[in-house]
Design a protein around this motif. Structure first.
Motif, short mmCIF file in Angstrom:
data_model
loop_
_atom_site.label_atom_id
_atom_site.label_comp_id
_atom_site.label_asym_id
_atom_site.label_seq_id
_atom_site.Cartn_x
_atom_site.Cartn_y
_atom_site.Cartn_z
N GLU A 239 -49.38 -46.05 -17.42
CA GLU A 239 -49.07 -45.37 -16.16
C GLU A 239 -48.77 -43.89 -16.36
O GLU A 239 -49.22 -43.05 -15.58
N GLU A 240 -48.02 -43.55 -17.38
CA GLU A 240 -47.69 -42.14 -17.58
C GLU A 240 -48.93 -41.32 -17.91
O GLU A 240 -49.06 -40.16 -17.50
N THR B 245 -52.24 -50.11 -13.58
CA THR B 245 -51.98 -49.64 -14.94
C THR B 245 -51.24 -50.69 -15.75
O THR B 245 -51.58 -50.96 -16.91
N THR C 100 -51.87 -41.93 -16.73
CA THR C 100 -52.53 -41.77 -15.44
C THR C 100 -51.85 -40.68 -14.61
O THR C 100 -52.52 -39.82 -14.02
N ARG C 101 -50.53 -40.69 -14.59
CA ARG C 101 -49.79 -39.65 -13.86
C ARG C 101 -50.09 -38.26 -14.44
O ARG C 101 -50.19 -37.28 -13.69
N LEU D 198 -50.55 -48.09 -8.09
CA LEU D 198 -50.62 -47.42 -9.38
C LEU D 198 -49.96 -48.24 -10.49
O LEU D 198 -50.56 -48.49 -11.54
N SER D 199 -48.72 -48.65 -10.27
CA SER D 199 -48.03 -49.41 -11.32
C SER D 199 -48.71 -50.74 -11.59
O SER D 199 -48.72 -51.24 -12.72
#
Length: 349
Positions: free
Chosen positions: A254-255, A239, A257-258, A235-236
């Protein structure tokens, strides 16, 4: 054992009607994805498993290799898809409290997919199932924008199921007329569901975000199998790379996406999620328990395997969650998701 657990809603189980089995055998899919054979299946077998394991309702779908069985054979794809979806619709009418279904969408045929979306909606489907790729065309590719735009208008529920990775994966290769090639270098040693399915799911998660499909279609609700496959530790990376390096992709923070994981995406517990994989999804990707649901993966997982995995699952959830949270995992979250219908606003618990 199962009678002492909460009842369950099974969001990831499969059906193989006789006409579909016949088409698979006749078109080179007798041992799909390197598995030993197509499994036997009948409604009676499925209901017996459900009764034995306290599964109140199963949402059926066609698994890999899907209903578009042969590249460029659109007539076969149309027949197999329509026959399979009509069979599921009739089965749901016969057993409305026991069976629901996700209608098959035979990518990469766009016109046929759009036709099936409309027809299956009138027949009462609970959502739609995609494979991760259709003969080398991956979800998130711009080719599929008309399909996802239509699904977004309908506030549709979409279940994504992995299949064998396939190339060509780039528009350039496709423009050169290259024929699809299986891209599974360890396939001669291991069945593709063991490893390759997880990698193909990770590709699709990244591609759906970096293509802008998730952002463009906020009213499509997604179910990802196997707790999202191999994507959580990536993920990291995908992104961060997308925002740091300029390229022909949508920069995906990333945030952001979260946040989509918390509002637009759900996950099922297929496979061997305990003790490690579920931690990667929850602790690493920030997915709350209320996004995770029960599954059986019957009949590709045979009844003794379903029962064994349920025992391990129950041991795992009781070591991690409260009684109320376990009720969510086994049935409440799925019941809420399946009852949303065309409601556009999906609120986190």
């Amino acid at each position: 054992m199962a009678s002492q657990m909460p009842y369950k809603i099974d969001v990831h189980s499969h059906f193989l009607p006789p006409a579909y089995q016949k088409a698979c055998h006749e078109n080179g899919h007798s041992k799909p994805d390197g598995m030993p054979a197509l499994p036997d299946w009948s409604p009676e077998q499925h209901l017996s498993l459900m009764d034995n394991l306290n599964i109140r309702k199963s949402i059926l779908s066609i698994s890999s290799p899907g209903t578009h069985l042969v590249p460029n054979d659109e007539a076969l794809a149309a027949k197999v898809t329509r026959d399979s979806n009509a069979y599921a619709a009739a089965l749901k009418k016969q057993h409305p409290t026991r069976f629901g279904y996700f209608a098959s969408l035979p990518i990469p045929n766009i016109a046929l997919c759009l036709e099936e979306i409309a027809t299956s909606a009138t027949e009462g489907c609970d959502g739609y199932v995609f494979l991760t790729n259709g003969h080398g065309h991956y979800l998130g590719d711009s080719l599929f924008d008309p399909i996802f735009d239509e699904l977004n208008k309908r506030h549709a529920l979409v279940f994504i199921h992995p299949t064998t990775p396939t190339c060509p994966c780039s528009p350039e290769a496709q423009a050169r007329g290259e024929q699809p090639v299986k891209a599974a270098p360890l396939a001669g040693k291991y069945p593709n569901p063991m490893l390759e399915f997880f990698f193909d799911t990770a590709r699709v998660v990244a591609n759906l975000f970096m293509s802008g499909t998730i952002k463009r279609c906020p009213d499509v609700r997604f179910i990802l199998p196997h707790l999202g496959g191999a994507f959580p530790p990536l993920l990291s990376r995908f992104t961060g790379f997308s925002t740091l390096v300029p390229g022909p992709w949508d920069a995906t923070a990333e945030e952001e996406t979260r946040e989509a994981f918390r509002k637009q995406i759900w996950f099922d517990l297929a496979g061997f999620p305990f003790p490690g994989q579920i931690r990667g999804l929850m602790d690493g990707a920030g997915v709350p328990h209320s996004r995770i649901m029960y599954l059986s993966d019957f009949p590709f997982t045979k009844p003794p395997g379903v029962e064994m995995l349920l025992g391990k699952m129950d041991e795992g959830v009781r070591g991690m969650f409260s009684e109320e949270e376990i009720e969510d995992l086994y049935h409440r979250t799925a019941e809420a998701l399946l009852s949303m219908g065309d409601k556009p606003d999906v609120q986190e618990k």
